[in-house]
Design an enzyme around this catalytic site. Structure first.
Site, PDB file in Angstrom:
ATOM      1  N   GLY A 147      -0.819   3.051  20.954  1.00 14.06           N
ATOM      2  CA  GLY A 147       0.370   3.634  21.128  1.00 14.06           C
ATOM      3  C   GLY A 147       1.128   4.373  19.860  1.00 14.06           C
TER       4      GLY A 147
ATOM      5  N   CYS B  86       0.650  -7.060  19.786  1.00 17.80           N
ATOM      6  CA  CYS B  86       1.541  -6.255  20.808  1.00 17.80           C
ATOM      7  C   CYS B  86       1.136  -6.714  22.148  1.00 17.80           C
ATOM      8  CB  CYS B  86       1.352  -4.813  20.590  1.00 17.80           C
ATOM      9  SG  CYS B  86       2.140  -4.006  19.402  1.00 17.80           S
TER      10      CYS B  86
ATOM     11  N   CYS C 203      -2.929  -1.993  -7.310  1.00 16.18           N
ATOM     12  CA  CYS C 203      -2.445  -0.761  -7.985  1.00 16.18           C
ATOM     13  C   CYS C 203      -1.887  -1.100  -9.310  1.00 16.18           C
ATOM     14  CB  CYS C 203      -1.413   0.051  -6.980  1.00 16.18           C
ATOM     15  SG  CYS C 203       0.159  -0.674  -6.954  1.00 16.18           S
TER      16      CYS C 203
HETATM   17 ZN   LIG Z   1       0.207  -2.330  -5.070  1.00 15.18          ZN
END
Ligand SMILES: [Zn+2]
Length: 252
Positions: A24, A170, A230
């Protein structure tokens, strides 16, 4: 269009985009990136077309029922724009194959439908410096954000995935057919902007769309200095990360 011009069009032609999922969300992404003239499209999906997909997965047609989605998506692109180089992988992106699939692309569009894939793409792409146009849908709601090196990542936004089995997919809950069209078009917009290095991408911003209320809201979020992917002391590889059980990062 002045803002793109022949130079921008050439830039798109020289670009390589990876679309993970030909369902989708992936359908409008594939349609618009092909129409925009993105020179190489890599499409990854392990599924076959079912008739119940057709209310939202617009690159597939009735005659494609039973056919691998990567095949019908590839045929759609060839019909629309035969100049596009299409590469297909009939598989799921896994920890084992991600290093064979992602490198060499300028942008990844995460049009997947499950948490392990989202976290895997987030982690691997961030460590490789590849930007992601992320989108997700649930019933009548969608969310979009853009993950680029230097900005917050998906784990900064959602540190932990829900436990397997606690969130319906879904197929189990259903989704308003038009909804992934809207959300996928937003992802395609972000991908084209990233490829053109134009505009102000949705970095550090989560766009939330409610189709029933017809509202779009944007919420800011920030990089978590303690993020395992990160943050200041992040991992160097995905080797120690588990992607089947709530996408955990190590025991510590
Ligand atoms: Zn991060």
């Amino acid at each position: 269009m002045d803002d793109v011009g022949p130079e921008g069009q050439k830039r798109l032609l020289d670009s390589r985009a990876l679309v993970v999922g030909a369902g989708g969300l992936g359908s409008p992404v594939i349609q618009y990136l092909a129409a925009a003239g993105v020179g190489r499209l890599t499409i990854v999906d392990d599924d076959v077309v079912e008739r119940s997909n057709l209310q939202r997965q617009t690159v597939h047609a009735d005659a494609d029922v039973g056919r691998p989605k990567v095949e019908s998506a590839s045929a759609f692109v060839a019909d629309l724009n035969p100049d596009i180089d299409v590469v297909t992988h009939r598989t799921r992106v896994t920890k084992e194959n991600v290093a064979d699939i992602v490198p060499g692309h300028d942008v990844v569009v995460d049009a997947s439908d499950n948490f392990p894939t989202r976290y895997l793409l987030n982690d691997f792409c961030r460590l490789q410096g590849v930007p992601i146009a992320h989108g997700a849908i649930y019933k009548f709601e969608g969310q979009v954000t853009t993950l680029v090196p230097g900005g917050p990542c998906y784990r900064c936004l959602f540190p932990e995935a829900p436990e397997p089995g606690t969130v319906p997919d879904c197929a189990a809950t259903g989704v308003l057919g038009v909804l992934p069209g809207t959300v996928g078009c937003l992802q395609a917009t972000e991908a084209v902007k990233l490829l053109l290095d134009a505009g102000d991408p949705l970095v550090g911003r989560l766009l939330f769309y409610d189709a029933m209320d017809m509202t779009f809201e944007t919420a800011p979020y920030q990089r978590n200095p303690e993020c395992p992917i990160c943050g200041d002391d992040h991992v160097d590889s995905i080797d120690g990360i588990e992607y089947t059980s709530a996408c955990a990062v190590g025991a510590d």
